[in-house]
Design a protein around this motif. Structure first.
Motif, short mmCIF file in Angstrom:
data_model
loop_
_atom_site.label_atom_id
_atom_site.label_comp_id
_atom_site.label_asym_id
_atom_site.label_seq_id
_atom_site.Cartn_x
_atom_site.Cartn_y
_atom_site.Cartn_z
N MET A 26 23.54 -19.71 42.65
CA MET A 26 23.23 -18.59 41.51
C MET A 26 22.16 -19.17 40.78
O MET A 26 22.64 -20.22 39.85
N ASP A 27 20.95 -18.70 40.98
CA ASP A 27 19.86 -19.52 40.06
C ASP A 27 20.03 -18.93 38.49
O ASP A 27 20.95 -17.87 38.27
N LEU A 28 19.33 -19.41 37.59
CA LEU A 28 19.57 -18.79 36.29
C LEU A 28 19.10 -17.37 36.02
O LEU A 28 19.71 -16.74 35.13
N ASP A 29 18.15 -16.96 36.76
CA ASP A 29 17.89 -15.56 36.74
C ASP A 29 18.76 -14.75 36.97
O ASP A 29 19.26 -13.57 36.29
N ARG A 61 27.49 -22.87 25.44
CA ARG A 61 28.52 -23.15 26.52
C ARG A 61 27.74 -24.32 27.54
O ARG A 61 26.74 -24.13 28.06
N LEU A 62 28.33 -25.58 27.64
CA LEU A 62 28.10 -26.76 28.42
C LEU A 62 29.08 -26.90 29.46
O LEU A 62 30.35 -26.75 29.29
N SER A 63 28.76 -27.46 30.50
CA SER A 63 29.58 -27.91 31.58
C SER A 63 28.90 -28.96 32.50
O SER A 63 27.55 -29.03 32.68
N CYS A 64 29.69 -29.72 32.89
CA CYS A 64 29.22 -30.71 34.10
C CYS A 64 30.44 -30.96 34.92
O CYS A 64 31.62 -31.11 34.58
N GLY A 71 25.17 -27.76 33.50
CA GLY A 71 24.38 -26.69 33.17
C GLY A 71 24.79 -26.03 31.96
O GLY A 71 26.01 -26.65 31.07
N GLY A 72 24.32 -25.17 31.26
CA GLY A 72 24.55 -24.69 29.84
C GLY A 72 23.76 -23.61 29.75
O GLY A 72 22.78 -23.43 30.17
N THR A 107 32.39 -21.61 34.45
CA THR A 107 31.98 -23.03 34.50
C THR A 107 31.39 -23.02 35.92
O THR A 107 30.13 -23.39 36.31
N GLU A 108 32.03 -22.36 37.15
CA GLU A 108 31.36 -22.44 38.18
C GLU A 108 29.90 -21.59 38.38
O GLU A 108 29.12 -22.20 38.94
#
Length: 324
Positions: free
Chosen positions: A247-250, A186-189, A201-202, A239-240
């Motif tokens: 919201m960090d990746l962890d 999943r990719l988003s910009c 992000g993805g 996507t958000e």
């Protein structure tokens, strides 16, 4: 004598506590003894802004290039060796070529850069919201992954057709067809609603079979169910969430996989850095004949060379080129 230096790169400082511009490897703890489900999540803040803002691309083009930067960063961060990972699309669409590459520096930080070529005439025919297929999707086009480990090693290249409605789908097809590795991506910009800066992000998960290299992949019922669950949970990401600086990746990975358990590994950091330089471009100009250099002269009597990646312009005098 150096006449002048290229325009200074766009500098945007991250907050001290920012968790942007990093990739976080992870593993689903519910994996069986016969298979792993592993993945990577990546978030780009200032890196995406610096690269995309340098060219002021139309938003639909910038979005796809931002997604390609994310995919390149995730793939590049998998390398266990120094080298360069390049993703490139070529097609007959409104964006005939798009390139992004990753190089790991001696400090362990991944260096990202990218650019897109645009056919303005074709782009104008697609309206304000052209589709992925309209921009770069084409049955005659392809996505190429190149891994360059240096002069002493043979380059690897894998190619897949641009079949799909998004870069995420094309990337998934690449791993399924070229690597025989079940993969979900999943990719988003998009632009930050507060700052209007670009963010990207993805996340990707892969089913990695254990055992001897090259063995035929066989998913038994247990491992198939586990893979299905991991991929379905990943597909629930919003996507958000991929772009949210709060919201960090962890936190994102915990939200997706806390029921199964998720183990995270040390993150790798990313930055925007172009490898162009006066010295490198001087070497290129040195290969031209005098008459060709004369044809390159501007009205100001300089030879201007533009870097496609960072959009910096270097100015040389004919005398400076000949003196190399």
């Amino acid at each position: 004598m150096v006449m002048n230096t290229p325009d200074a790169p766009i500098v945007i400082s991250d907050p001290i506590d920012s968790r942007d511009n990093e990739v976080r490897p992870f593993q689903i703890e519910g994996a069986t003894d016969t298979a792993d489900v592993r993945g990577r999540a990546l978030r780009l803040g200032t890196v995406a802004e610096q690269i995309l803002k340098a060219h002021n691309y139309p938003d639909p083009v910038a979005i796809i290039l931002g997604e390609m930067l994310v995919l390149t960063g995730m793939l590049g961060s998998m390398m266990k060796f120094d080298g360069i990972v390049t993703l490139q699309t070529k097609s007959s669409g409104a964006v005939p070529m798009m390139v992004a590459d990753y190089m790991r520096g001696a400090d362990g930080i991944g260096k990202l850069r990218g650019y897109a070529e645009i056919d303005e005439q074709k782009l104008s025919t697609y309206g304000k919201n052209p589709s992925f297929n309209g921009l770069i999707g084409s049955k005659s086009g392809y996505l190429a992954l190149t891994i360059d480990q240096g002069d002493d090693m043979e380059r690897y290249q894998g190619i897949v057709e641009l079949n799909g409605v998004s870069l995420s789908e094309v990337g998934r097809n690449y791993f399924l067809n070229s690597e025989q590795t079940p993969t979900e991506i999943r990719l988003s910009c998009g632009r930050d609603p507060v700052t209007n800066h670009w963010r990207a992000g993805g996340i990707m998960v892969q089913h990695l079979a254990r055992g001897e290299t090259g063995r035929e992949r066989i998913l038994d019922r247990e491992t198939q169910e586990q893979w299905d669950r991991a991929s379905i949970l990943m597909s629930s990401v919003k996507t958000e969430e991929l772009l949210d600086p709060q919201m960090d990746l962890d936190q994102l990975l915990f939200r997706l996989y806390h029921e199964d358990g998720v183990r995270v590994f040390e993150p790798a950091h990313m930055m925007h850095e172009c490898r162009c330089s006066r010295e490198r471009l001087q070497g290129v100009l040195k290969s031209f004949k005098d008459e060709d250099l004369s044809d390159m002269l501007t009205d100001e009597g300089t030879i201007d060379v533009n870097c496609q990646f960072c959009n910096s312009t270097y100015k040389f005098t004919p005398k400076e080129v000949k003196s190399i």
